[in-house]
Write a protein that holds these residues in place. Structure first.
Motif, PDB file in Angstrom:
ATOM      1  N   GLU A 136      -5.351   5.353  -9.117  1.00  0.00           N
ATOM      2  CA  GLU A 136      -4.495   4.217  -8.756  1.00  0.00           C
ATOM      3  C   GLU A 136      -3.025   4.597  -8.594  1.00  0.00           C
ATOM      4  OE1 GLU A 136      -5.699   1.125  -8.132  1.00  0.00           O
ATOM      5  OE2 GLU A 136      -7.713   1.926  -8.492  1.00  0.00           O
ATOM      6  N   ASN A 137      -2.660   5.843  -8.903  1.00  0.00           N
ATOM      7  CA  ASN A 137      -1.266   6.271  -8.886  1.00  0.00           C
ATOM      8  C   ASN A 137      -0.876   6.765  -7.493  1.00  0.00           C
ATOM      9  OD1 ASN A 137       1.270   7.338  -9.350  1.00  0.00           O
ATOM     10  ND2 ASN A 137       0.703   8.295 -11.287  1.00  0.00           N
ATOM     11  N   SER A 138      -0.644   5.829  -6.595  1.00  0.00           N
ATOM     12  CA  SER A 138      -0.380   6.177  -5.196  1.00  0.00           C
ATOM     13  C   SER A 138       0.910   6.990  -5.040  1.00  0.00           C
ATOM     14  CB  SER A 138      -0.330   4.924  -4.328  1.00  0.00           C
ATOM     15  OG  SER A 138       0.674   4.045  -4.785  1.00  0.00           O
ATOM     16  N   ILE A 141       0.089  10.571  -5.910  1.00  0.00           N
ATOM     17  CA  ILE A 141      -0.801  11.107  -4.872  1.00  0.00           C
ATOM     18  C   ILE A 141       0.017  11.503  -3.638  1.00  0.00           C
ATOM     19  CG2 ILE A 141      -2.646  10.493  -3.258  1.00  0.00           C
ATOM     20  CD1 ILE A 141      -3.887   8.854  -5.632  1.00  0.00           C
ATOM     21  N   ARG A 142       0.970  10.651  -3.238  1.00  0.00           N
ATOM     22  CA  ARG A 142       1.853  10.996  -2.109  1.00  0.00           C
ATOM     23  C   ARG A 142       2.688  12.238  -2.426  1.00  0.00           C
ATOM     24  NH1 ARG A 142       2.536   5.507  -2.031  1.00  0.00           N
ATOM     25  NH2 ARG A 142       4.558   5.655  -3.087  1.00  0.00           N
TER      26      ARG A 142
END
Length: 170
Positions: A136-138, A141-142
């Protein structure tokens, strides 16, 4: 010590203990990071673990400071946390970054991690490093993608679903 235009990265010192404990109570950090210290004693143990990494492995976590203000804005580094995630993960230097909510959105994490990975590429014989990120840690991740990490698997860690990433040198 590593310096960038806006940041100074250095191994932790005893006087960083209070700031490390404060980090563990930041809601923006707690949203995705599991296992942070819940007491001053646990923060002390974390500080000692960081010192042990440097002593035994020659790499570890850095405290990150904003150069203009001297403010401690958190931590980046490489570690061997022995998380039990398999032979394709454990034993490989694991990249980690934790930044306070107040420092989000300013490019500090990207700046610090690029400097760290440049240091790693010059100092370490390891051709690969890994990281895990909550699904859920966008934001992380980016960031991992910008740093050249590619997803290669998934894992369950501390009751959370994680993506496993790797970065190959060169």
């Amino acid at each position: 010590m590593i310096s960038t235009d806006r940041l100074t990265l250095r191994p932790h010192r005893i006087e960083d203990l209070d700031a490390m404990f404060e980090l563990a109570t930041d809601p923006a950090v707690l949203q995705f990071i599991r296992g942070l210290p819940t007491s001053r004693e646990e923060a002390w143990h974390r500080l000692l673990r960081y010192a042990g990494h440097w002593s035994l492995l020659g790499f570890g976590m850095f405290a990150v400071f904003e150069r203009s203000s001297g403010a401690f804005i958190r931590e980046v580094g490489l570690a061997n946390f022995q998380r039990g995630l398999g032979a394709d993960f454990d034993g490989t230097p694991e990249a980690a970054w934790i930044f306070s909510g107040a420092s989000h959105g300013q490019g500090f994490a990207l700046e610090a991690m690029r400097a760290l990975l440049d240091w790693f590429d010059n100092e370490s014989p390891d051709e690969r490093c890994v990281c895990i990120i909550d699904v859920e840690n966008s934001g992380s991740i980016r960031l991992a993608s910008k740093l050249g990490f590619e997803q290669y698997g998934t894992a369950r860690y501390r009751d959370g679903d994680m993506k496993k990433y790797e970065r190959l040198r060169g």
